[in-house]
Design a protein around this motif. Structure first.
Motif, PDB file in Angstrom:
ATOM      1  N   GLN A  42       0.853  -1.234   0.076  1.00 61.60           N
ATOM      2  CA  GLN A  42      -0.006  -0.115  -0.031  1.00 61.60           C
ATOM      3  C   GLN A  42       0.920   1.187  -0.188  1.00 61.60           C
ATOM      4  O   GLN A  42       1.883   1.327   0.783  1.00 61.60           O
ATOM      5  CB  GLN A  42      -0.860  -0.165   1.089  1.00 61.60           C
ATOM      6  N   GLY A  43       0.581   2.298  -0.779  1.00 62.28           N
ATOM      7  CA  GLY A  43       1.364   3.566  -1.040  1.00 62.28           C
ATOM      8  C   GLY A  43       2.322   3.445  -1.752  1.00 62.28           C
ATOM      9  O   GLY A  43       2.921   4.564  -2.113  1.00 62.28           O
ATOM     10  N   GLU A  44       2.603   2.458  -2.518  1.00 62.55           N
ATOM     11  CA  GLU A  44       4.017   2.488  -3.468  1.00 62.55           C
ATOM     12  C   GLU A  44       3.545   3.323  -4.528  1.00 62.55           C
ATOM     13  O   GLU A  44       4.395   4.162  -5.090  1.00 62.55           O
ATOM     14  CB  GLU A  44       4.291   1.007  -3.752  1.00 62.55           C
ATOM     15  N   SER A  45       2.508   3.121  -5.079  1.00 58.75           N
ATOM     16  CA  SER A  45       2.132   3.708  -6.390  1.00 58.75           C
ATOM     17  C   SER A  45       0.904   4.672  -6.242  1.00 58.75           C
ATOM     18  O   SER A  45       0.393   5.327  -7.263  1.00 58.75           O
ATOM     19  CB  SER A  45       2.110   2.903  -7.630  1.00 58.75           C
ATOM     20  N   GLY A  46       0.054   4.242  -5.244  1.00 54.14           N
ATOM     21  CA  GLY A  46      -1.132   4.667  -4.941  1.00 54.14           C
ATOM     22  C   GLY A  46      -1.782   4.491  -3.772  1.00 54.14           C
ATOM     23  O   GLY A  46      -1.195   3.672  -2.993  1.00 54.14           O
ATOM     24  N   TRP A  47      -2.998   5.128  -3.332  1.00 57.79           N
ATOM     25  CA  TRP A  47      -3.441   4.671  -1.915  1.00 57.79           C
ATOM     26  C   TRP A  47      -3.864   3.214  -1.560  1.00 57.79           C
ATOM     27  O   TRP A  47      -3.575   2.849  -0.734  1.00 57.79           O
ATOM     28  CB  TRP A  47      -4.551   5.693  -1.553  1.00 57.79           C
ATOM     29  N   GLY A  48      -4.272   2.750  -2.682  1.00 55.98           N
ATOM     30  CA  GLY A  48      -4.754   1.294  -2.512  1.00 55.98           C
ATOM     31  C   GLY A  48      -5.641   0.990  -1.244  1.00 55.98           C
ATOM     32  O   GLY A  48      -5.540   0.191  -0.633  1.00 55.98           O
ATOM     33  N   GLU A  49      -6.851   1.765  -1.090  1.00 52.40           N
ATOM     34  CA  GLU A  49      -7.511   1.544   0.174  1.00 52.40           C
ATOM     35  C   GLU A  49      -8.893   1.119  -0.307  1.00 52.40           C
ATOM     36  O   GLU A  49      -9.636   0.790   0.652  1.00 52.40           O
ATOM     37  CB  GLU A  49      -7.858   3.214   0.770  1.00 52.40           C
ATOM     38  N   ILE A  50      -9.077   0.949  -1.326  1.00 53.31           N
ATOM     39  CA  ILE A  50     -10.355   0.324  -1.552  1.00 53.31           C
ATOM     40  C   ILE A  50     -10.176  -0.831  -2.511  1.00 53.31           C
ATOM     41  O   ILE A  50      -9.297  -0.972  -3.452  1.00 53.31           O
ATOM     42  CB  ILE A  50     -11.357   1.271  -2.871  1.00 53.31           C
ATOM     43  N   TYR A  51     -10.775  -2.099  -2.199  1.00 45.60           N
ATOM     44  CA  TYR A  51     -10.432  -3.583  -2.652  1.00 45.60           C
ATOM     45  C   TYR A  51     -11.648  -4.089  -3.532  1.00 45.60           C
ATOM     46  O   TYR A  51     -12.638  -3.544  -3.163  1.00 45.60           O
ATOM     47  CB  TYR A  51      -9.924  -4.382  -1.514  1.00 45.60           C
ATOM     48  N   ALA A  52     -11.451  -4.924  -4.264  1.00 46.23           N
ATOM     49  CA  ALA A  52     -12.539  -5.772  -4.799  1.00 46.23           C
ATOM     50  C   ALA A  52     -13.153  -6.513  -3.502  1.00 46.23           C
ATOM     51  O   ALA A  52     -12.176  -7.109  -2.810  1.00 46.23           O
ATOM     52  CB  ALA A  52     -11.884  -6.850  -5.871  1.00 46.23           C
ATOM     53  N   SER A  53     -14.335  -6.506  -3.358  1.00 45.46           N
ATOM     54  CA  SER A  53     -14.953  -7.162  -2.236  1.00 45.46           C
ATOM     55  C   SER A  53     -14.505  -8.690  -2.263  1.00 45.46           C
ATOM     56  O   SER A  53     -14.537  -9.561  -3.391  1.00 45.46           O
ATOM     57  CB  SER A  53     -16.231  -7.205  -1.923  1.00 45.46           C
ATOM     58  N   VAL A  54     -14.379  -9.426  -0.998  1.00 46.20           N
ATOM     59  CA  VAL A  54     -14.298 -10.950  -1.181  1.00 46.20           C
ATOM     60  C   VAL A  54     -15.635 -11.534  -1.755  1.00 46.20           C
ATOM     61  O   VAL A  54     -15.354 -12.306  -2.609  1.00 46.20           O
ATOM     62  CB  VAL A  54     -14.358 -11.567   0.519  1.00 46.20           C
ATOM     63  N   LYS A  55     -16.707 -10.921  -1.516  1.00 50.08           N
ATOM     64  CA  LYS A  55     -18.035 -11.352  -2.280  1.00 50.08           C
ATOM     65  C   LYS A  55     -17.849 -11.544  -3.821  1.00 50.08           C
ATOM     66  O   LYS A  55     -18.019 -12.302  -4.354  1.00 50.08           O
ATOM     67  CB  LYS A  55     -19.168 -10.479  -1.832  1.00 50.08           C
ATOM     68  N   TYR A  56     -17.327 -10.314  -4.208  1.00 46.54           N
ATOM     69  CA  TYR A  56     -17.151 -10.250  -5.831  1.00 46.54           C
ATOM     70  C   TYR A  56     -16.117 -11.198  -6.319  1.00 46.54           C
ATOM     71  O   TYR A  56     -16.061 -12.097  -7.245  1.00 46.54           O
ATOM     72  CB  TYR A  56     -16.804  -9.040  -6.079  1.00 46.54           C
ATOM     73  N   TYR A  57     -15.036 -11.180  -5.538  1.00 53.53           N
ATOM     74  CA  TYR A  57     -13.781 -11.972  -6.124  1.00 53.53           C
ATOM     75  C   TYR A  57     -14.104 -13.378  -5.978  1.00 53.53           C
ATOM     76  O   TYR A  57     -13.696 -14.153  -6.861  1.00 53.53           O
ATOM     77  CB  TYR A  57     -12.446 -11.715  -5.081  1.00 53.53           C
ATOM     78  N   ASN A  58     -14.814 -13.747  -4.950  1.00 55.65           N
ATOM     79  CA  ASN A  58     -14.998 -15.158  -4.890  1.00 55.65           C
ATOM     80  C   ASN A  58     -16.000 -15.650  -5.748  1.00 55.65           C
ATOM     81  O   ASN A  58     -16.234 -16.780  -6.544  1.00 55.65           O
ATOM     82  CB  ASN A  58     -15.954 -15.673  -3.606  1.00 55.65           C
ATOM     83  N   PHE A  59     -17.024 -14.943  -6.189  1.00 53.86           N
ATOM     84  CA  PHE A  59     -17.881 -15.240  -7.458  1.00 53.86           C
ATOM     85  C   PHE A  59     -17.424 -15.001  -8.698  1.00 53.86           C
ATOM     86  O   PHE A  59     -17.402 -16.057  -9.451  1.00 53.86           O
ATOM     87  CB  PHE A  59     -19.098 -14.202  -7.251  1.00 53.86           C
ATOM     88  N   LEU A  60     -16.423 -14.258  -8.632  1.00 49.91           N
ATOM     89  CA  LEU A  60     -15.326 -14.240 -10.234  1.00 49.91           C
ATOM     90  C   LEU A  60     -14.734 -15.553 -10.128  1.00 49.91           C
ATOM     91  O   LEU A  60     -14.565 -15.853 -11.491  1.00 49.91           O
ATOM     92  CB  LEU A  60     -14.589 -12.895 -10.211  1.00 49.91           C
ATOM     93  N   ASN A  61     -14.134 -15.843  -9.232  1.00 50.79           N
ATOM     94  CA  ASN A  61     -13.156 -17.127  -9.081  1.00 50.79           C
ATOM     95  C   ASN A  61     -14.001 -18.309  -9.274  1.00 50.79           C
ATOM     96  O   ASN A  61     -13.373 -19.363  -8.932  1.00 50.79           O
ATOM     97  CB  ASN A  61     -12.409 -17.025  -7.778  1.00 50.79           C
ATOM     98  N   LYS A  62     -15.206 -18.311  -9.247  1.00 48.90           N
ATOM     99  CA  LYS A  62     -15.866 -19.559  -9.790  1.00 48.90           C
ATOM    100  C   LYS A  62     -15.271 -20.456 -10.571  1.00 48.90           C
ATOM    101  O   LYS A  62     -15.187 -21.473 -10.709  1.00 48.90           O
ATOM    102  CB  LYS A  62     -17.449 -19.425  -9.910  1.00 48.90           C
ATOM    103  N   TYR A  63     -15.001 -19.642 -11.647  1.00 50.50           N
ATOM    104  CA  TYR A  63     -14.290 -20.104 -12.942  1.00 50.50           C
ATOM    105  C   TYR A  63     -12.856 -19.487 -13.089  1.00 50.50           C
ATOM    106  O   TYR A  63     -12.710 -18.444 -13.457  1.00 50.50           O
ATOM    107  CB  TYR A  63     -14.921 -19.677 -14.281  1.00 50.50           C
ATOM    108  N   PRO A  64     -11.691 -20.443 -12.432  1.00 53.50           N
ATOM    109  CA  PRO A  64     -10.418 -19.612 -12.271  1.00 53.50           C
ATOM    110  C   PRO A  64     -10.022 -19.167 -13.769  1.00 53.50           C
ATOM    111  O   PRO A  64      -9.086 -18.209 -13.688  1.00 53.50           O
ATOM    112  CB  PRO A  64      -9.519 -20.927 -12.012  1.00 53.50           C
ATOM    113  N   GLN A  65     -10.428 -19.513 -14.804  1.00 60.44           N
ATOM    114  CA  GLN A  65     -10.152 -19.315 -16.177  1.00 60.44           C
ATOM    115  C   GLN A  65     -10.730 -17.975 -16.552  1.00 60.44           C
ATOM    116  O   GLN A  65     -10.324 -17.426 -17.713  1.00 60.44           O
ATOM    117  CB  GLN A  65     -10.142 -20.410 -17.071  1.00 60.44           C
ATOM    118  N   ASP A  66     -11.660 -17.516 -15.924  1.00 64.49           N
ATOM    119  CA  ASP A  66     -12.431 -16.309 -16.186  1.00 64.49           C
ATOM    120  C   ASP A  66     -11.287 -15.053 -16.683  1.00 64.49           C
ATOM    121  O   ASP A  66     -10.640 -14.714 -15.655  1.00 64.49           O
ATOM    122  CB  ASP A  66     -13.344 -15.782 -15.191  1.00 64.49           C
ATOM    123  N   LYS A  67     -11.487 -14.587 -17.845  1.00 60.08           N
ATOM    124  CA  LYS A  67     -10.641 -13.554 -18.103  1.00 60.08           C
ATOM    125  C   LYS A  67     -10.458 -12.460 -17.359  1.00 60.08           C
ATOM    126  O   LYS A  67      -9.552 -11.311 -17.477  1.00 60.08           O
ATOM    127  CB  LYS A  67     -10.461 -13.274 -19.640  1.00 60.08           C
TER     128      LYS A  67
END
Length: 499
Positions: A304-329
Motif C-alpha cells: 500500500q502506498g507504493e504507487s497509489g493509496w490502495g484503500e479500496i479493494y474488490a470485495s471478497v464477495k465479488y472476488y469469490n464469485f468471479l473465481n468460480k471459474y479460475p479461467q475467467d479472463k
C-alpha cells in the motif's frame, strides 16, 4: 443557484483541431482550455467551446466524484480503512448534507450543463449540418449530465417517478432569474427531458468521430440504458439493437480484452463513449485508480502506498464469485497482493480482509495511475438487451446475449436447463452484469432499480457501524440517494431536501 449562470465559457481549445495525414477523414481530439469572450460568435468558436465542454469532464470535480458517488455504495468494493475524507461516508451510506464529494459533483455537473446551454440556444433547428452537429454533441452532454444527477439525487424510477423529486432541469430556456429560484422537477420529468435531448442529439449528429465524442450511436446507447432504468424493455431492446447492428463496435477479445483499459481508448473497438486522457493528463495519486491500486505498470501488486493509496479493494464477495471459474479472463482486472506465494491480508479490518487491488482504472499506456473512464461500451448493450428480453420473457434471447459475454470471458455458456425457479433468467443476467461491468459505477443502480438490496457480507469499514460485517441496504432505504447539497439550498430556498 448561481453556479448555473453568470458563467462565461472559458473551456475551449488551446490548440487547433488536429487533422490526420489522410486528406479525406478528420480525427478530432478534445484538448485543453483557453479564454475568449467572443468565442460563440462564429461556428469555429462554437466548435472550440464544445471541445472545451468535453475537456471540463476531465476535471477532478466531475470525473472522480462521479465515479466515487456511483461506485462506492456497491457490494463489489470493500473499504480497507477509514478515511478522513468524505469517501468513507459514501462507502458506508452515512451521507452528509454537506458532503464534499456530492457537492462538488452537483456543482460541476450543472456548470457543464450551463456551458452546453450557451451553445444550444444559439443554434436553431434549421441550421446547417455543421452547426447541428455542434448542437447535437452538446445535447448529448446535457442529457448525460442530467441523467447522472437524477440517478444520484432522485429515487429509482420504479418508485413513484411522477411524484418523487428528481433534480432541477437546466435547459437553454431557463433565465438567470429563474435559475436562482428553480425547483426540482420530478424524476419522470427529468427522464423525459433526457430522452428528448438524446433523440434530438441523434438527429443532429451526422459526423463520424472517435469514441471520445458524442456520436449518434452513443446517444442510442445511452437511450438503451435509460429505457432499461424505466422498465421500458421494448425500447431498451430497440436501441441496443441499433448499436449492436451498426457494426461500428466489436467486442475486444483474448489478450486485448484482458488489457481492455490499458490501451489508447480511441483505438479500443468496444468503447462507445469514454473521457479520454492523454499521457500528460495523469493525476497520479489524485486519480481514480490511486484509490484502488498500488503496484507496477504491468499490473503486479505492491505494498500500500507504493504507487497509489490502495484503500479500496474488490470485495471478497465479488472476488469469490468471479473465481468460480479460475479461467475467467476478467480476473486480469484484479491484482491480488501476493508475497512469496501468500495472499496478503489487511489486518486493520476485523476479520482481516484479502487485499484484492483493482486495476480497471489504471495502467493506461503504461502509466500506473492513468485512465480514461469508460462511460458506454458494447458489452453493456448486449447485457441491456439481455435484461430487457429477460423481463419480456424472451428467455432464449436473453441467454444468447449473456453467452456472448461469457464466451468472450472464457467461461461456460448457459442453457435453458440452467434457468430454474431459484435461479431465474433475471438472476443470471444481473449476475453477468455484475461480473462484466464491475467497478464501472453500475452495480448499485442495477440492484436498486430492480428493487434488490445491496448486501455486504464481507469485511470492510462498514462493520464499524454496528460491529457486524453484514450490511444490507434495501432499495427503499432513504440513503440509496444523496442529499441535495446544503450549500445549494442555502442559495435557493426552493430546492427541497431528500428525506
Amino acid at each position: 443557484m448561481k453556479i448555473y449562470h453568470n458563467h462565461i465559457i472559458k473551456f475551449v481549445i488551446a490548440a487547433s483541431v488536429i487533422l490526420t495525414a489522410s486528406a479525406c477523414r478528420k480525427t478530432y481530439f478534445p484538448s485543453d482550455k483557453a479564454e475568449d469572450s467572443g468565442l460563440l460568435t462564429t461556428i469555429e468558436g462554437k466548435r472550440m467551446a464544445t471541445l472545451g465542454n468535453y475537456a471540463t469532464l476531465k476535471s477532478l470535480n466531475y470525473e472522480n466524484n462521479y465515479h466515487w458517488l456511483a461506485e462506492l455504495p456497491s457490494d463489489e468494493v470493500a473499504q480497507g480503512q477509514n478515511s478522513s475524507s468524505d469517501v468513507t461516508n459514501l462507502y458506508k451510506y452515512t451521507h452528509l448534507v454537506n458532503s464534499a464529494n456530492a457537492t462538488a459533483y452537483f456543482q460541476q455537473a450543472y456548470y457543464v450543463a450551463s456551458a452546453t446551454n450557451k451553445i444550444i440556444k444559439l443554434i436553431p433547428d434549421g441550421s446547417s449540418a455543421d452547426l447541428l452537429q455542434i448542437k447535437g454533441e452538446n445535447l448529448f452532454l446535457r442529457a448525460m449530465l442530467h441523467f447522472n444527477l437524477v440517478r444520484m439525487f432522485g429515487r429509482p424510477y420504479a418508485q413513484n417517478p411522477t411524484t418523487n423529486a428528481g433534480v432541477p432541469i437546466l435547459s437553454e430556456t431557463v433565465s438567470e432569474t429563474d435559475a436562482a429560484i428553480i425547483k426540482r422537477s420530478t424524476v419522470a420529468q427529468v427522464y423525459d427531458f433526457v430522452i428528448a435531448d438524446l433523440l434530438k442529439a441523434a438527429q443532429c449528429i451526422t459526423v463520424e468521430k472517435s469514441n471520445s465524442f458524442a456520436t449518434k450511436m452513443a446517444a442510442y446507447a445511452l437511450l438503451s440504458r435509460i429505457y432499461l432504468y424505466m422498465d421500458n424493455n421494448a425500447k431498451a431492446v430497440e436501441y441496443a439493437n441499433l448499436v449492436i447492428s451498426s457494426n461500428k463496435y466489436q467486442l475486444m477479445q483474448d489478450a486485448a480484452y484482458q488489457t481492455y483499459f490499458r490501451g489508447d481508448p480511441e483505438k479500443n473497438t468496444e468503447n462507445i463513449f469514454a473521457i479520454k486522457h492523454t499521457k500528460t493528463e495523469n493525476y497520479d495519486y489524485s486519480a481514480i485508480g490511486s484509490l484502488y491500486y498500488s503496484g507496477d505498470a504491468n499490473g503486479n501488486a505492491l505494498g500500500q502506498g507504493e504507487s497509489g493509496w490502495g484503500e479500496i479493494y474488490a470485495s471478497v464477495k465479488y472476488y469469490n464469485f468471479l473465481n468460480k471459474y479460475p479461467q475467467d479472463k476478467r480476473k486480469s482486472f484484479i491484482s491480488p497482493l501476493i508475497v512469496n506465494g501468500v495472499q496478503q491480508l489487511n489486518t486493520k479490518l476485523t476479520p482481516a480482509a484479502p487485499i484484492y487491488y483493482v486495476n480497471k482504472n489504471n495502467l493506461q499506456e503504461g502509466v500506473i495511475n492513468l485512465t480514461s473512464p469508460v462511460y458506454l461500451r458494447l458489452a453493456e448493450m448486449y447485457l441491456n438487451r439481455a435484461e430487457a428480453n429477460a423481463k419480456l420473457n424472451n428467455t432464449q434471447l436473453a441467454l444468447d446475449d449473456v453467452n456472448v459475454i461469457r464466451t468472450r470471458a472464457g467461461i461456460p455458456a448457459y442453457t435453458l436447463t440452467d434457468v430454474t425457479p431459484t435461479h431465474s433468467i433475471l438472476d443470471i443476467v444481473l449476475e453477468e452484469r455484475w461480473l462484466e461491468l464491475a467497478f464501472e459505477g453500475q452495480r448499485a443502480y442495477d440492484l436498486f432499480r430492480n428493487n434488490r438490496p445491496v448486501v455486504r457480507d464481507y469485511p470492510g469499514t462498514h462493520s464499524t457501524i454496528n460491529g457486524s460485517v453484514n450490511q444490507t441496504i434495501n432499495a427503499t432505504n432513504a440513503r440509496v440517494i444523496y442529499f441535495i447539497p446544503q450549500t445549494e439550498r442555502d442559495k435557493n430556498p426552493n430546492l427541497s431536501q431528500n428525506p
